[in-house]
Write an enzyme that holds these catalytic residues in place. Structure first.
Site, PDB file in Angstrom:
ATOM      1  N   CYS A   2       0.894  -1.287   0.013  1.00 33.56           N
ATOM      2  CA  CYS A   2       0.049  -0.079   0.050  1.00 33.56           C
ATOM      3  C   CYS A   2       0.887   1.315  -0.142  1.00 33.56           C
ATOM      4  O   CYS A   2       1.937   1.417   0.657  1.00 33.56           O
ATOM      5  CB  CYS A   2      -0.582   0.014   1.125  1.00 33.56           C
ATOM      6  SG  CYS A   2      -2.189  -1.219   1.109  1.00 33.56           S
ATOM      7  N   ARG A  27       4.593  -0.530  -4.554  1.00 35.75           N
ATOM      8  CA  ARG A  27       3.903  -0.894  -3.261  1.00 35.75           C
ATOM      9  C   ARG A  27       2.493  -1.681  -3.071  1.00 35.75           C
ATOM     10  O   ARG A  27       2.451  -2.210  -2.149  1.00 35.75           O
ATOM     11  CB  ARG A  27       3.975   0.099  -2.177  1.00 35.75           C
ATOM     12  CG  ARG A  27       5.118   0.994  -2.194  1.00 35.75           C
ATOM     13  CD  ARG A  27       5.065   2.257  -1.324  1.00 35.75           C
ATOM     14  NE  ARG A  27       4.738   1.974   0.085  1.00 35.75           N
ATOM     15  CZ  ARG A  27       5.701   1.569   1.090  1.00 35.75           C
ATOM     16  NH1 ARG A  27       7.043   1.834   0.843  1.00 35.75           N
ATOM     17  NH2 ARG A  27       5.350   1.108   2.196  1.00 35.75           N
ATOM     18  N   TRP A  74      -2.859  -2.855  -1.889  1.00 34.77           N
ATOM     19  CA  TRP A  74      -2.481  -4.239  -1.609  1.00 34.77           C
ATOM     20  C   TRP A  74      -3.248  -4.980  -0.557  1.00 34.77           C
ATOM     21  O   TRP A  74      -3.290  -4.553   0.523  1.00 34.77           O
ATOM     22  CB  TRP A  74      -1.015  -4.482  -1.582  1.00 34.77           C
ATOM     23  CG  TRP A  74      -0.340  -5.865  -1.821  1.00 34.77           C
ATOM     24  CD1 TRP A  74       0.065  -6.696  -2.744  1.00 34.77           C
ATOM     25  CD2 TRP A  74      -0.435  -6.900  -0.858  1.00 34.77           C
ATOM     26  NE1 TRP A  74       0.456  -7.703  -2.523  1.00 34.77           N
ATOM     27  CE2 TRP A  74       0.031  -8.088  -1.244  1.00 34.77           C
ATOM     28  CE3 TRP A  74      -0.809  -7.007   0.640  1.00 34.77           C
ATOM     29  CZ2 TRP A  74       0.160  -9.522  -0.752  1.00 34.77           C
ATOM     30  CZ3 TRP A  74      -0.541  -8.295   1.114  1.00 34.77           C
ATOM     31  CH2 TRP A  74      -0.228  -9.417   0.536  1.00 34.77           C
ATOM     32  N   ASN A 100      -1.981   2.686   5.540  1.00 36.25           N
ATOM     33  CA  ASN A 100      -1.151   1.448   5.055  1.00 36.25           C
ATOM     34  C   ASN A 100      -1.030   0.827   6.592  1.00 36.25           C
ATOM     35  O   ASN A 100      -0.376   1.488   7.085  1.00 36.25           O
ATOM     36  CB  ASN A 100       0.054   2.064   4.344  1.00 36.25           C
ATOM     37  CG  ASN A 100       1.276   0.991   4.389  1.00 36.25           C
ATOM     38  OD1 ASN A 100       0.826  -0.012   4.111  1.00 36.25           O
ATOM     39  ND2 ASN A 100       2.439   1.359   4.442  1.00 36.25           N
ATOM     40  N   GLY A 101      -1.168  -0.440   6.441  1.00 34.91           N
ATOM     41  CA  GLY A 101      -1.058  -1.247   7.799  1.00 34.91           C
ATOM     42  C   GLY A 101      -2.162  -2.369   8.062  1.00 34.91           C
ATOM     43  O   GLY A 101      -3.137  -2.505   7.149  1.00 34.91           O
ATOM     44  N   GLU A 491      17.955 -18.407  -4.827  1.00 31.37           N
ATOM     45  CA  GLU A 491      17.304 -16.698  -5.139  1.00 31.37           C
ATOM     46  C   GLU A 491      17.051 -17.027  -6.865  1.00 31.37           C
ATOM     47  O   GLU A 491      16.061 -16.391  -7.228  1.00 31.37           O
ATOM     48  CB  GLU A 491      18.442 -15.821  -5.125  1.00 31.37           C
ATOM     49  CG  GLU A 491      18.317 -14.623  -5.711  1.00 31.37           C
ATOM     50  CD  GLU A 491      17.221 -13.775  -5.180  1.00 31.37           C
ATOM     51  OE1 GLU A 491      16.736 -14.234  -3.974  1.00 31.37           O
ATOM     52  OE2 GLU A 491      16.878 -12.836  -5.353  1.00 31.37           O
ATOM     53  N   LYS A 495      13.305 -15.833  -8.188  1.00 23.00           N
ATOM     54  CA  LYS A 495      13.158 -14.828  -9.197  1.00 23.00           C
ATOM     55  C   LYS A 495      12.160 -15.347 -10.204  1.00 23.00           C
ATOM     56  O   LYS A 495      11.369 -14.748 -10.777  1.00 23.00           O
ATOM     57  CB  LYS A 495      14.720 -14.268  -9.612  1.00 23.00           C
ATOM     58  CG  LYS A 495      15.328 -13.637  -9.067  1.00 23.00           C
ATOM     59  CD  LYS A 495      15.250 -12.063  -9.184  1.00 23.00           C
ATOM     60  CE  LYS A 495      14.308 -11.963  -7.644  1.00 23.00           C
ATOM     61  NZ  LYS A 495      14.623 -11.475  -6.615  1.00 23.00           N
ATOM     62  N   GLU A 498       8.594 -15.530  -8.907  1.00 20.44           N
ATOM     63  CA  GLU A 498       7.929 -14.195  -8.650  1.00 20.44           C
ATOM     64  C   GLU A 498       7.276 -13.454  -9.919  1.00 20.44           C
ATOM     65  O   GLU A 498       6.184 -12.979  -9.822  1.00 20.44           O
ATOM     66  CB  GLU A 498       8.928 -13.173  -8.280  1.00 20.44           C
ATOM     67  CG  GLU A 498       9.329 -13.515  -6.725  1.00 20.44           C
ATOM     68  CD  GLU A 498      10.377 -12.306  -6.351  1.00 20.44           C
ATOM     69  OE1 GLU A 498      10.067 -11.705  -5.251  1.00 20.44           O
ATOM     70  OE2 GLU A 498      11.333 -12.234  -6.969  1.00 20.44           O
ATOM     71  N   HIS A 514      17.254 -36.901  -2.857  1.00 23.99           N
ATOM     72  CA  HIS A 514      16.435 -37.141  -1.914  1.00 23.99           C
ATOM     73  C   HIS A 514      14.955 -36.956  -2.257  1.00 23.99           C
ATOM     74  O   HIS A 514      14.450 -36.449  -1.217  1.00 23.99           O
ATOM     75  CB  HIS A 514      16.837 -36.813  -0.531  1.00 23.99           C
ATOM     76  CG  HIS A 514      18.031 -37.016  -0.215  1.00 23.99           C
ATOM     77  ND1 HIS A 514      18.567 -38.299  -0.005  1.00 23.99           N
ATOM     78  CD2 HIS A 514      19.498 -36.422  -0.259  1.00 23.99           C
ATOM     79  CE1 HIS A 514      19.932 -38.677   0.395  1.00 23.99           C
ATOM     80  NE2 HIS A 514      20.406 -37.251  -0.006  1.00 23.99           N
ATOM     81  N   LYS A 613       6.209  -4.668  -3.187  1.00 24.73           N
ATOM     82  CA  LYS A 613       7.646  -4.589  -2.855  1.00 24.73           C
ATOM     83  C   LYS A 613       8.034  -4.434  -1.315  1.00 24.73           C
ATOM     84  O   LYS A 613       9.333  -5.299  -0.950  1.00 24.73           O
ATOM     85  CB  LYS A 613       7.978  -3.043  -3.348  1.00 24.73           C
ATOM     86  CG  LYS A 613       9.567  -2.681  -3.262  1.00 24.73           C
ATOM     87  CD  LYS A 613      10.295  -3.384  -4.134  1.00 24.73           C
ATOM     88  CE  LYS A 613      11.953  -3.293  -4.077  1.00 24.73           C
ATOM     89  NZ  LYS A 613      12.779  -4.508  -4.611  1.00 24.73           N
TER      90      LYS A 613
HETATM   91  C1  G6P Z   1       8.927  -8.614  -0.640  1.00 21.31           C
HETATM   92  C2  G6P Z   1       9.705  -8.469  -1.776  1.00 21.31           C
HETATM   93  C3  G6P Z   1      10.914  -9.430  -1.894  1.00 21.31           C
HETATM   94  C4  G6P Z   1      11.835  -9.064  -0.686  1.00 21.31           C
HETATM   95  C5  G6P Z   1      11.173  -9.371   0.535  1.00 21.31           C
HETATM   96  C6  G6P Z   1      11.721  -8.819   1.658  1.00 21.31           C
HETATM   97  O1  G6P Z   1       8.280 -10.190  -0.676  1.00 21.31           O
HETATM   98  O2  G6P Z   1       8.713  -8.777  -2.733  1.00 21.31           O
HETATM   99  O3  G6P Z   1      11.543  -8.901  -3.102  1.00 21.31           O
HETATM  100  O4  G6P Z   1      12.833  -9.703  -0.955  1.00 21.31           O
HETATM  101  O5  G6P Z   1      10.013  -8.598   0.433  1.00 21.31           O
HETATM  102  O6  G6P Z   1      12.066  -7.588   1.683  1.00 21.31           O
HETATM  103  P1  G6P Z   1      13.160  -6.396   2.290  1.00 21.31           P
HETATM  104  O7  G6P Z   1      12.672  -4.981   1.947  1.00 21.31           O
HETATM  105  O8  G6P Z   1      12.914  -6.636   3.904  1.00 21.31           O
HETATM  106  O9  G6P Z   1      14.427  -6.631   1.716  1.00 21.31           O
END
Ligand code: G6P
Length: 618
Positions: A2, A27, A74, A100-101, A491, A495, A498, A514, A613
């Site tokens: 948000c 956001r 969001w 937001n919250g 990672e 990626k 996502e 396994h 984000k």
């Molecule tokens: C969200 C984002 C990720 C990020 C994670 C942690 O899930 O989509 O890309 O890695 O939060 O965010 P931070 O700001 O704490 O690194």
């Protein structure tokens, strides 16, 4: 998670709010809305979908409307439709808020308010705040001698009833020249321009107008009027605030010649990591200087244990940190998901150092893990990108990434920045503890070459696109690595998931046997990170296992490794570097692979489905 933006000044507020919301869209982007003050009336426009959908239903900006609040959502409580979109109006029609919250006790408050006659029309927790303020505003404080503004008082009164987190922008139709902001657990910044004010969730919505800002701490509120503002706690105690310079420019958050922020941020990595190391890596004297945590370096060299807490991509960077601290400094280290750590009753012995990693510095679980660690007496250090963010302020000290703002929801340059900071810290601790000066010098030297090496890898972007294209119809992928490259495999899989919505699993390569090996059939893509290092021969064995079962191998190998070619259906190379520094290089092709796959599948790379984000809720 948000974004809120509010404006009070001399200009028409609507275009400023829309521009601000677009900058905050990363956001949250499932619905959006505006509330404009016009004389004694509040005009609300809301829409499901992106900001562009909201724009379609707006009238021409009205020059007389110089106060307004906006929100991009969001969804947490209630589906992302127009009714649930913010701003929310209270049942009396006088109060509008953008939030937001999360309000944890909204159920109890809702029943209480309904019993008092308040009507609700949305499924959101936010409407409870609007109605609570509206209720207290209508009721008044009943104390004639209290000269405090009635609107301000009602906000304070309502905030005392709320359990949870909030960044709030609030307006009242009886005060067409007054804007109130309040913060607890969610970010809020006030941009202070020339007789104009922009209140927003982050600086991206502000920098176009001013670089002077006020940051708030929890339980503070700001009351903004024409040409002035004052800050107090929600207990009505005045707090004085200094103006701080916002440290990034508009250029840094604009796309430039790139099609997507993610691609821009991938290509920015050589420069970003150079900035991250600038003034810190001293090759001449064989030292690393980390000013932010100078006072804590001795604690770190004496600590019995480091605990790293983080979420998502930052957690993967933390896993690389675990390998680095154990390998270079011989300090026992554990990396924990912040969401687990905060509820786990963890054992924190005397002298434990907790390192929290977060790009945004606002992730709710990571912030809670910092509070938990502090309560239990640990020294808590932060590795954060966003200057002045909640986690940066909650930690005892920290190291900023200095990689510039990251807008793409899928984190890229923040990951390599986090690993760079962890590498610098581990090398410096190693230098003070176990490494010979020759070893330390050589790592420092190699570290400083990383940006140029990333530049080399980026040249393969078109080749990587072809690899993505050749496998674009495959719906299940494996990512496999060993040692320092095991977190990179995690990672790489994250990626791909996502942004391309392809199912992918990241694994330590030997674990494949396994269970996951059962999946391999029909040319299923398996991405191997098989760079030169102590486990090279072992991973070659895993590659053979995949090929023998009909899997397709996409191999990230060290430049000049001729013999690996015959084992690869697709080959990507990275320049040679010591194993401990490889994650900063091996992750680059995986970022590009995910990016190209998502574009080829026609997805919105910068705003992937269901993600946000900065996750400021649990
Ligand atoms: C969200 C984002 C990720 C990020 C994670 C942690 O899930 O989509 O890309 O890695 O939060 O965010 P931070 O700001 O704490 O690194």
């Amino acid at each position: 998670m948000c974004g809120i933006v509010a404006y009070l000044g001399k200009k028409a507020a609507q275009p400023i709010l829309i521009e601000g919301l677009k900058r905050l869209e990363y956001r949250g982007y499932d619905s959006a809305g505006l509330a404009m003050l016009n004389g004694g009336a509040i005009k609300i426009k809301k829409s499901s979908g992106r900001i562009s959908c909201l724009e379609e239903i707006l009238d021409k900006p009205d020059e007389a409307e110089v106060l307004g609040i906006g929100h991009t959502r969001w969804a947490t409580h209630g589906e992302p439709n127009t009714v649930n979109a913010h701003p929310h109006l209270d049942y009396t029609g006088k109060i509008a808020i953008a939030h937001n919250g999360i309000i944890e006790n909204y159920g109890t408050l809702k029943t209480w308010l309904q019993n008092k006659g308040a009507k609700f029309c949305s499924e959101t927790d936010t409407e409870v705040i609007a109605n609570l303020i509206g209720y207290f505003y209508a009721k008044g404080n009943g104390d004639e001698s209290n000269s405090q503004n009635k609107f301000e008082w009602a906000v304070q009164r309502a905030l005392h009833e709320i359990h949870g987190t909030y960044g709030l922008a609030i307006v009242c139709s009886d005060f067409p020249e007054m804007l109130i902001g309040a913060k607890k657990g969610s970010p809020l910044i006030l941009g202070v321009g020339d007789n104009e004010y922009i209140l927003a969730s982050d600086a991206a919505a502000i920098v176009e107008h001013t670089t002077q800002a006020v940051y708030f701490t929890d339980n503070e509120m700001v009351i903004i009027g024409p040409n002035k503002f004052h800050t107090k706690t929600i207990d009505n105690v005045t707090v004085s605030k200094d103006l701080k310079e916002i440290e990034f420019s508009l250029e840094q958050i604009e796309l430039g010649d790139f099609k997507h922020h993610m691609l821009k941020e991938i290509f920015e990595q050589p420069k970003a990591l150079s900035m991250c190391m600038r003034g810190r890596v001293d090759r001449q004297n064989g030292k690393i200087r980390l000013g932010g945590i100078d006072r804590y370096l001795r604690d770190l060299t004496r600590t019995k244990r480091i605990i790293i807490s983080a979420c998502g991509t930052a957690f993967h960077a933390g896993l690389v940190g675990e390998f680095l601290f154990e390998h270079l400094a011989r300090i026992p280290t554990e990396t924990e998901y912040a969401s687990e750590f905060r509820y786990r009753n963890p054992i924190i012995e005397d002298g434990t150092v907790v390192i929290s990693i977060s790009q945004s510095g606002e992730t709710a679980d990571t912030l809670a893990s910092v509070e938990q660690a502090k309560e239990r007496g640990a020294t808590v250090l932060g590795i954060i990108n966003v200057v002045g963010s909640s986690i940066a302020r909650a930690t005892d000290a920290g190291i900023y990434l200095h990689v510039g703002p990251e807008i793409g929801v899928a984190s890229t340059k923040a990951f390599t920045g986090q690993v760079t900071v962890l590498s610098m810290l581990a090398i410096e601790l190693g230098r003070r503890m176990h490494l010979s000066s020759t070893e330390a010098d050589s790592y420092i030297d190699e570290l400083s070459k990383i940006p140029d090496k990333i530049e080399q890898i980026l040249k393969q972007s078109e080749e990587i696109k072809k690899i993505a294209s050749a496998n674009i119809d495959k719906n299940n992928w494996l990512f496999l690595g060993r040692g320092f490259n095991y977190p990179v495999a995690l990672e790489g899989a994250l990626k791909l998931k996502e942004i391309s919505y392809i199912h992918a699993e990241g694994l330590p390569a030997a674990e494949m046997k396994h269970g996951p090996i059962a999946l391999i059939a029909d040319r299923m893509p398996a991405v191997f990170i098989a760079t030169k290092g102590p486990q090279y021969d072992k991973i070659m064995g895993n590659i053979a296992e995949v090929r023998a079962r009909g899997g397709k191998t996409i191999i990230v190998a060290t430049e000049g490794d001729e013999s690996i070619k015959e084992h690869a259906d697709h080959l990507i190379t990275v320049p040679d570097t010591p194993e401990i520094l490889q994650p900063m290089l091996t992750v680059i092709p995986l970022q590009l692979l995910a990016y190209h796959a998502a574009v080829l599948r026609g997805h919105d790379v910068d705003k992937p489905r269901n993600l946000a984000k900065s996750v400021t809720v649990e």
